[in-house]
Motif scaffolding. Structure first.
Motif, PDB file in Angstrom:
ATOM      1  N   GLY A 166      76.147  73.141  -7.614  1.00 55.87           N
ATOM      2  CA  GLY A 166      75.499  71.920  -7.152  1.00 55.87           C
ATOM      3  C   GLY A 166      74.766  72.059  -5.839  1.00 55.87           C
ATOM      4  N   ILE A 167      74.635  73.285  -5.320  1.00 52.21           N
ATOM      5  CA  ILE A 167      74.049  73.470  -3.990  1.00 52.21           C
ATOM      6  C   ILE A 167      72.585  73.061  -3.952  1.00 52.21           C
ATOM      7  CG2 ILE A 167      73.307  75.238  -2.342  1.00 52.21           C
ATOM      8  CD1 ILE A 167      76.001  76.573  -2.669  1.00 52.21           C
ATOM      9  N   VAL A 168      71.794  73.507  -4.910  1.00 50.60           N
ATOM     10  CA  VAL A 168      70.355  73.224  -4.872  1.00 50.60           C
ATOM     11  C   VAL A 168      70.107  71.720  -4.884  1.00 50.60           C
ATOM     12  CG1 VAL A 168      68.171  73.423  -6.120  1.00 50.60           C
ATOM     13  CG2 VAL A 168      69.676  75.414  -5.900  1.00 50.60           C
ATOM     14  N   THR A 169      70.692  71.034  -5.854  1.00 52.45           N
ATOM     15  CA  THR A 169      70.467  69.587  -5.961  1.00 52.45           C
ATOM     16  C   THR A 169      71.089  68.838  -4.790  1.00 52.45           C
ATOM     17  OG1 THR A 169      70.446  69.738  -8.373  1.00 52.45           O
ATOM     18  CG2 THR A 169      70.810  67.564  -7.410  1.00 52.45           C
ATOM     19  N   GLY A 170      72.313  69.205  -4.442  1.00 51.01           N
ATOM     20  CA  GLY A 170      73.021  68.508  -3.376  1.00 51.01           C
ATOM     21  C   GLY A 170      72.345  68.664  -2.025  1.00 51.01           C
TER      22      GLY A 170
ATOM     23  N   LEU B 231      73.279  70.343   9.401  1.00 52.06           N
ATOM     24  CA  LEU B 231      73.538  69.331   8.371  1.00 52.06           C
ATOM     25  C   LEU B 231      73.433  69.903   6.950  1.00 52.06           C
ATOM     26  CD1 LEU B 231      71.700  66.306  10.040  1.00 52.06           C
ATOM     27  CD2 LEU B 231      74.171  66.765   9.953  1.00 52.06           C
ATOM     28  N   PRO B 232      72.295  70.504   6.550  1.00 51.21           N
ATOM     29  CA  PRO B 232      72.254  71.070   5.197  1.00 51.21           C
ATOM     30  C   PRO B 232      73.198  72.261   5.036  1.00 51.21           C
ATOM     31  CG  PRO B 232      70.259  71.623   6.418  1.00 51.21           C
ATOM     32  CD  PRO B 232      70.986  70.613   7.224  1.00 51.21           C
ATOM     33  N   LEU B 233      73.466  72.974   6.125  1.00 48.09           N
ATOM     34  CA  LEU B 233      74.399  74.097   6.037  1.00 48.09           C
ATOM     35  C   LEU B 233      75.807  73.598   5.730  1.00 48.09           C
ATOM     36  CD1 LEU B 233      74.807  77.138   6.318  1.00 48.09           C
ATOM     37  CD2 LEU B 233      75.099  76.796   8.789  1.00 48.09           C
ATOM     38  N   ALA B 234      76.207  72.497   6.360  1.00 49.45           N
ATOM     39  CA  ALA B 234      77.524  71.917   6.088  1.00 49.45           C
ATOM     40  C   ALA B 234      77.619  71.427   4.650  1.00 49.45           C
ATOM     41  CB  ALA B 234      77.797  70.769   7.065  1.00 49.45           C
TER      42      ALA B 234
ATOM     43  N   ALA C 121      75.980  72.631   2.080  1.00 52.30           N
ATOM     44  CA  ALA C 121      76.070  73.814   1.218  1.00 52.30           C
ATOM     45  C   ALA C 121      77.460  74.416   1.243  1.00 52.30           C
ATOM     46  CB  ALA C 121      75.039  74.851   1.671  1.00 52.30           C
ATOM     47  N   ALA C 122      78.128  74.353   2.387  1.00 52.63           N
ATOM     48  CA  ALA C 122      79.469  74.926   2.494  1.00 52.63           C
ATOM     49  C   ALA C 122      80.499  74.093   1.736  1.00 52.63           C
ATOM     50  CB  ALA C 122      79.866  75.035   3.972  1.00 52.63           C
TER      51      ALA C 122
ATOM     52  N   ILE D  98      68.953  66.626  -1.972  1.00 54.45           N
ATOM     53  CA  ILE D  98      69.132  65.173  -1.827  1.00 54.45           C
ATOM     54  C   ILE D  98      69.636  64.825  -0.428  1.00 54.45           C
ATOM     55  CG2 ILE D  98      70.469  63.189  -2.621  1.00 54.45           C
ATOM     56  CD1 ILE D  98      70.437  64.442  -5.425  1.00 54.45           C
ATOM     57  N   ALA D  99      70.648  65.562   0.033  1.00 52.73           N
ATOM     58  CA  ALA D  99      71.205  65.282   1.353  1.00 52.73           C
ATOM     59  C   ALA D  99      70.151  65.495   2.447  1.00 52.73           C
ATOM     60  CB  ALA D  99      72.421  66.176   1.611  1.00 52.73           C
ATOM     61  N   SER D 100      69.361  66.535   2.313  1.00 54.68           N
ATOM     62  CA  SER D 100      68.355  66.820   3.333  1.00 54.68           C
ATOM     63  C   SER D 100      67.270  65.754   3.375  1.00 54.68           C
ATOM     64  CB  SER D 100      67.728  68.199   3.083  1.00 54.68           C
ATOM     65  OG  SER D 100      68.700  69.221   3.218  1.00 54.68           O
TER      66      SER D 100
END
Length: 230
Positions: A173-177, A161-164, A166-167, A180-182
């Motif tokens: 926006g990877i760190v924040t996104g 899930l977090p890997l998707a 990040a991709a 939050i998603a995780s």
């Protein structure tokens, strides 16, 4: 006469514990790894490679760890049952008295306790002692393969899930996104795990989300502090 029926969820405890642990670890460890690498200014390829490596290594580690730890529990249960069989063969009267004592401690009078012990041991002596003396039942007995599979599969799903996320996100926006998603994924996991176990969802959601947020915050802090891939 109407038949009284109840639905209990203890039969799920073996695989449910392993599944929740695996999914939680998959989300938290992979998100933390991605956030740490991104916070240390790693490029997108490094972030994704680290995430995929974390998913594969984590799934194998969870499967092996669950199998080894639950196998240890299974070995202990088997040793206790073997010891109990020896005691039943060598001291039948003493084992009757021991079981009757357990029932007296639970509230039965001496005569009833003796009768219950005698009848249960006549039906299934080792089963009665396993359940009432050792606390081993069909619902709680160790199942190493089931635990290993549940843990590995749930870890893989959780890590994906977090890997998707990040991709799909731009690098800035990877760190924040991912964070939050995780947290949303963790809250959902807490709710699903609680619902599967028949519990209320409020406290499990809060518990899982809090510890996940703490782990990701610490990892991001380490990435910023050292400014290198961790």
């Amino acid at each position: 006469m109407s038949r009284h029926s109840e639905t209990h969820l203890m039969m799920r405890v073996g695989w449910l514990r392993a599944a929740v642990l695996g999914a939680n670890d998959g989300i938290v460890s992979t998100a933390s790894l991605i956030i740490g690498v991104a916070a240390a200014s790693g490029d997108r390829s490094a972030i994704l490679v680290a995430g995929v490596a974390g998913l594969v290594a984590g799934a194998m580690s969870m499967a092996a760890g669950e199998y080894v730890s639950v196998s240890s529990q299974s070995d202990t249960e088997a040793a206790d049952l073997a010891r109990e069989r020896i005691e039943l063969a060598s001291d039948d009267a003493g084992e009757h008295a021991e079981l009757a004592g357990i029932y007296r401690a639970r509230g039965l009078d001496a005569a009833t306790a003796a009768t219950v012990a005698r009848q249960l041991m006549a039906h299934d002596a080792i089963g009665a002692h396993a359940r009432d003396e050792l606390g081993i039942s069909e619902f709680t007995t160790a199942r190493p393969i089931q635990a290993a599979i549940a843990s590995a599969l749930s870890f893989t799903v959780g890590a994906a899930l977090p890997l998707a996320v990040a991709a799909l996100l731009p690098q800035a926006g990877i760190v924040t996104g991912v964070a939050i998603a995780s947290l949303l994924f963790l809250a959902l996991l807490g709710a699903v795990g609680a619902r599967a176990g028949g519990a209320g969802i409020g406290r499990p959601m809060l518990r899982v989300t809090f510890w996940g947020a703490l782990a990701m915050a610490i990892t991001a802090g380490i990435g910023h502090l050292f400014g290198a891939v961790v």
